[in-house]
Design a protein around this motif. Structure first.
Motif: not given
Length: 182
Positions: A142-143, A134, A75, A72, A137-140
């Motif tokens: 979420l991780l 968030a 990212m 994360a 990087r939103r995916t980070a």
């Protein structure tokens, strides 16, 4: 040309950051673990809460979480030019360093209440860090949700230790032997 970097360059940047961040996070976690641990007579003498998992669970979960944290952060770090990138990394770094102090406080200082306060700070500061992450990087972000869930579980577990051991457990049990000669 309207892009600053090609997709291949962006992937390469992420992988370089991951090769740095994952070992760094693992190293910080390992170093924190050296400041105290469950292998003490004090901890062995504590009443364990019913929800206390088998000891093998902790290294598996923490290693998995540290890898996710490193990915994360990679990212976020590889998001060159993203607004808030630096702030997100600094806020998370502060959160992470302070939260890793829980091991020293709980096991080393044998202070369950202060350990609970460290976890409370950890949960609150992680929520703040997640808001900044968030945005980058939103995916980070979420991780990092499994890490948040584990910190919440750790807080409940720490609280249960306090409930089960209201006197704080046996004091002065560091594992050192006292030798008396007459």
């Amino acid at each position: 040309m309207n892009t600053l970097a090609s997709p291949a360059q962006l992937r390469a940047s992420f992988f370089r950051w991951a090769l740095f961040m994952v070992p760094l996070v693992l190293l910080v976690g390992f170093a924190a673990g050296q400041l105290g641990g469950p292998d003490t007579p004090w901890f062995a003498a504590l009443e364990k809460p019913a929800l206390f998992p088998p000891s093998i669970v902790f290294p598996i979960v923490w290693t998995t979480l540290f890898v996710l944290i490193g990915l994360a952060l990679a990212m976020v770090a590889s998001a060159w030019g993203a607004v808030g990138r630096g702030v997100a990394l600094v806020v998370f770094a502060i959160h992470f360093v302070v939260t890793q102090g829980w091991t020293l406080v709980f096991f080393g200082l044998q202070d369950m209440f202060a350990g609970l306060m460290v976890l409370g700070f950890g949960i609150a500061s992680l929520l703040i860090a997640l808001a900044f992450i968030a945005r980058v990087r939103r995916t980070a972000a979420l991780l990092l949700l499994p890490y948040l869930a584990w910190l919440c579980f750790a807080g409940v577990l720490n609280y249960q230790f306090i409930v089960e051991n209201p006197d704080g457990g046996p004091r002065g049990m560091s594992g050192a032997a006292t030798r008396v000669e007459l």
